[in-house]
Design a protein around this motif. Structure first.
Motif, PDB file in Angstrom:
ATOM      1  N   CYS A  69      42.430  39.899  34.645  1.00  0.00           N
ATOM      2  CA  CYS A  69      41.720  41.016  34.310  1.00  0.00           C
ATOM      3  C   CYS A  69      42.256  42.006  35.296  1.00  0.00           C
ATOM      4  CB  CYS A  69      40.406  40.919  34.995  1.00  0.00           C
ATOM      5  SG  CYS A  69      39.090  39.907  33.947  1.00  0.00           S
ATOM      6  N   LEU A  70      43.009  41.801  36.567  1.00  0.00           N
ATOM      7  CA  LEU A  70      43.600  42.809  36.958  1.00  0.00           C
ATOM      8  C   LEU A  70      44.891  43.306  36.346  1.00  0.00           C
ATOM      9  CD1 LEU A  70      43.626  41.775  41.089  1.00  0.00           C
ATOM     10  CD2 LEU A  70      42.162  43.416  39.803  1.00  0.00           C
ATOM     11  N   PHE A  71      45.640  42.577  35.868  1.00  0.00           N
ATOM     12  CA  PHE A  71      46.763  42.947  34.905  1.00  0.00           C
ATOM     13  C   PHE A  71      46.152  43.679  33.679  1.00  0.00           C
ATOM     14  CE2 PHE A  71      48.988  38.938  36.442  1.00  0.00           C
ATOM     15  CZ  PHE A  71      50.344  39.559  37.000  1.00  0.00           C
ATOM     16  N   ILE A  72      45.216  43.183  33.006  1.00  0.00           N
ATOM     17  CA  ILE A  72      44.861  44.131  31.660  1.00  0.00           C
ATOM     18  C   ILE A  72      44.215  45.644  32.525  1.00  0.00           C
ATOM     19  CG2 ILE A  72      42.908  44.506  30.197  1.00  0.00           C
ATOM     20  CD1 ILE A  72      43.032  41.342  29.966  1.00  0.00           C
ATOM     21  N   LEU A  73      43.522  45.683  33.506  1.00  0.00           N
ATOM     22  CA  LEU A  73      43.172  46.826  33.944  1.00  0.00           C
ATOM     23  C   LEU A  73      44.570  47.767  34.414  1.00  0.00           C
ATOM     24  CD1 LEU A  73      40.838  48.686  35.087  1.00  0.00           C
ATOM     25  CD2 LEU A  73      40.947  47.502  37.394  1.00  0.00           C
ATOM     26  N   LEU A 115      45.255  51.565  33.084  1.00  0.00           N
ATOM     27  CA  LEU A 115      45.239  52.760  34.136  1.00  0.00           C
ATOM     28  C   LEU A 115      46.840  53.307  33.861  1.00  0.00           C
ATOM     29  CD1 LEU A 115      43.804  51.292  37.300  1.00  0.00           C
ATOM     30  CD2 LEU A 115      42.932  52.895  35.941  1.00  0.00           C
ATOM     31  N   THR A 116      47.416  52.680  33.352  1.00  0.00           N
ATOM     32  CA  THR A 116      48.996  53.161  33.307  1.00  0.00           C
ATOM     33  C   THR A 116      49.068  54.045  32.085  1.00  0.00           C
ATOM     34  OG1 THR A 116      49.752  51.492  34.593  1.00  0.00           O
ATOM     35  CG2 THR A 116      51.552  52.896  33.313  1.00  0.00           C
ATOM     36  N   ARG A 117      48.634  53.091  30.825  1.00  0.00           N
ATOM     37  CA  ARG A 117      48.827  53.799  29.505  1.00  0.00           C
ATOM     38  C   ARG A 117      47.458  54.712  28.973  1.00  0.00           C
ATOM     39  NH1 ARG A 117      53.269  51.528  27.072  1.00  0.00           N
ATOM     40  NH2 ARG A 117      52.257  52.090  25.028  1.00  0.00           N
ATOM     41  N   SER A 118      46.545  54.240  29.303  1.00  0.00           N
ATOM     42  CA  SER A 118      45.362  54.865  28.817  1.00  0.00           C
ATOM     43  C   SER A 118      44.268  54.762  29.769  1.00  0.00           C
ATOM     44  CB  SER A 118      44.750  54.338  27.446  1.00  0.00           C
ATOM     45  OG  SER A 118      45.784  54.281  26.342  1.00  0.00           O
ATOM     46  N   PRO A 119      44.212  55.722  30.832  1.00  0.00           N
ATOM     47  CA  PRO A 119      43.295  55.625  31.786  1.00  0.00           C
ATOM     48  C   PRO A 119      41.974  56.183  31.279  1.00  0.00           C
ATOM     49  CG  PRO A 119      44.834  57.416  32.202  1.00  0.00           C
ATOM     50  CD  PRO A 119      45.272  56.676  31.374  1.00  0.00           C
ATOM     51  N   GLU A 120      41.819  57.035  30.244  1.00  0.00           N
ATOM     52  CA  GLU A 120      40.744  57.123  29.783  1.00  0.00           C
ATOM     53  C   GLU A 120      39.544  56.288  29.347  1.00  0.00           C
ATOM     54  OE1 GLU A 120      43.556  57.612  26.628  1.00  0.00           O
ATOM     55  OE2 GLU A 120      43.414  58.287  28.573  1.00  0.00           O
ATOM     56  N   VAL A 121      40.310  55.123  28.759  1.00  0.00           N
ATOM     57  CA  VAL A 121      39.337  54.074  28.540  1.00  0.00           C
ATOM     58  C   VAL A 121      38.718  53.485  29.728  1.00  0.00           C
ATOM     59  CG1 VAL A 121      39.596  51.620  27.611  1.00  0.00           C
ATOM     60  CG2 VAL A 121      41.185  53.437  26.713  1.00  0.00           C
ATOM     61  N   LEU A 162      49.616  48.872  42.162  1.00  0.00           N
ATOM     62  CA  LEU A 162      48.835  48.037  43.338  1.00  0.00           C
ATOM     63  C   LEU A 162      48.044  46.772  42.931  1.00  0.00           C
ATOM     64  CD1 LEU A 162      47.790  51.046  45.405  1.00  0.00           C
ATOM     65  CD2 LEU A 162      49.663  49.542  45.813  1.00  0.00           C
ATOM     66  N   LEU A 163      47.327  47.011  41.689  1.00  0.00           N
ATOM     67  CA  LEU A 163      46.638  46.034  41.012  1.00  0.00           C
ATOM     68  C   LEU A 163      47.409  44.815  40.370  1.00  0.00           C
ATOM     69  CD1 LEU A 163      43.977  48.089  39.080  1.00  0.00           C
ATOM     70  CD2 LEU A 163      43.908  46.786  41.282  1.00  0.00           C
ATOM     71  N   ASP A 193      48.621  42.955  43.671  1.00  0.00           N
ATOM     72  CA  ASP A 193      47.439  42.290  44.091  1.00  0.00           C
ATOM     73  C   ASP A 193      47.368  41.089  43.251  1.00  0.00           C
ATOM     74  OD1 ASP A 193      45.379  41.231  45.664  1.00  0.00           O
ATOM     75  OD2 ASP A 193      43.846  42.663  44.720  1.00  0.00           O
ATOM     76  N   ALA A 194      47.295  40.961  42.058  1.00  0.00           N
ATOM     77  CA  ALA A 194      47.217  39.965  41.083  1.00  0.00           C
ATOM     78  C   ALA A 194      48.261  38.962  41.275  1.00  0.00           C
ATOM     79  CB  ALA A 194      47.174  40.282  39.606  1.00  0.00           C
ATOM     80  N   LEU A 195      49.551  39.379  41.237  1.00  0.00           N
ATOM     81  CA  LEU A 195      50.859  38.304  41.646  1.00  0.00           C
ATOM     82  C   LEU A 195      50.473  37.763  43.112  1.00  0.00           C
ATOM     83  CD1 LEU A 195      53.690  40.497  40.554  1.00  0.00           C
ATOM     84  CD2 LEU A 195      52.789  38.482  39.327  1.00  0.00           C
ATOM     85  N   VAL A 196      50.206  38.235  44.134  1.00  0.00           N
ATOM     86  CA  VAL A 196      49.977  37.612  45.164  1.00  0.00           C
ATOM     87  C   VAL A 196      48.778  36.586  45.281  1.00  0.00           C
ATOM     88  CG1 VAL A 196      48.950  38.047  47.542  1.00  0.00           C
ATOM     89  CG2 VAL A 196      50.532  39.592  46.920  1.00  0.00           C
ATOM     90  N   ASP A 197      47.603  36.879  44.620  1.00  0.00           N
ATOM     91  CA  ASP A 197      46.790  35.720  44.254  1.00  0.00           C
ATOM     92  C   ASP A 197      47.176  34.877  43.372  1.00  0.00           C
ATOM     93  OD1 ASP A 197      44.914  37.626  45.634  1.00  0.00           O
ATOM     94  OD2 ASP A 197      43.602  38.264  44.220  1.00  0.00           O
ATOM     95  N   LEU A 198      47.908  34.938  42.430  1.00  0.00           N
ATOM     96  CA  LEU A 198      48.459  33.894  41.499  1.00  0.00           C
ATOM     97  C   LEU A 198      49.390  33.134  42.277  1.00  0.00           C
ATOM     98  CD1 LEU A 198      49.173  35.664  38.060  1.00  0.00           C
ATOM     99  CD2 LEU A 198      47.240  33.844  38.592  1.00  0.00           C
TER     100      LEU A 198
END
Length: 212
Positions: free
Chosen positions: A16-20, A24-30, A65-66, A69-74
């Motif tokens: 979910c962090l990867f998707i978020l 945030l990078t391409r379409s933050p308005e979503v 940053l997200l 964070d996701a890579l560290v958790d994985l």
């Protein structure tokens, strides 16, 4: 044990962090215009996110940053030995030698420490992250812009706008929604870890009784 293990939940959270991060990078308005952000903001009367132009938008940095964070958790959830794997090793050792698991644990403290490593690490991480996101969410909810000296009376470059401070940018619906969701998730992880630890302790006790 619940339908989802702690490892599955942590991996799903990383996904979910990867998707978020991509949004945030391409379409933050979503994210900023989503129904969840709007409903939480309206219900709790949280200020809307400031309108930032794309070159000045911090969303790309947040996405990086997200991902980190996701890579560290994985990495942690994959590399740290899990308690179930240790139990399987102990069962193989018990079948090869007529000694109890409890006795093996006492004679090999490193194995006992290794067995609890996964639970200890993620219990500490889940509890600390819950406290962190709870503090952020509560700070955003209870504070007012005037608490940070933002009174709207000053001007910058004659445009009648005051430069937004770091805390002023923090207090918006997007940050609050993210903090609230993270707080609920890490509470779920913490409770799941407690259940798994209890079930493992019961399993060790039953196996010890059977062998002795």
């Amino acid at each position: 044990m619940g339908l989802l293990s702690s490892k599955t939940l942590i991996q799903a959270h990383a996904l979910c962090l990867f998707i978020l991060a991509v949004y945030l990078t391409r379409s933050p308005e979503v994210i900023t215009d989503s129904d969840v952000v709007f409903m939480l903001g309206e219900t709790l009367q949280i200020d809307a996110a400031p309108s930032l132009s794309r070159p000045q938008s911090p969303f790309a940095l947040c996405g990086i940053l997200l991902v980190a964070d996701a890579l560290v958790d994985l990495i942690l959830v994959t590399k740290v030995p899990r308690i179930n794997e240790i139990i399987a090793m102990a069962e193989i050792a018990r079948s090869a030698a007529p000694t109890s698991i409890a006795g093996a644990m006492r004679t090999n403290p490193f194995l006992a420490r290794l067995a609890s490593l996964y639970t200890e690490i993620w219990t500490l991480l889940s509890a600390s992250r819950f406290c962190l996101f709870f503090a952020v969410s509560f700070f955003i909810y209870q504070s007012k812009p005037s608490d940070w000296g933002v009174d709207g009376r000053h001007t910058v470059d004659g445009y009648g706008q005051e430069p937004a401070s770091g805390l002023d940018q923090l207090k918006n619906r997007v940050i609050f929604t993210y903090g609230f969701m993270e707080m609920m998730f890490w509470l779920w992880i913490y409770l799941t870890l407690r259940e798994e630890r209890h079930e493992i302790a019961v399993r060790f006790a039953e196996q010890d009784q059977q062998v002795s």
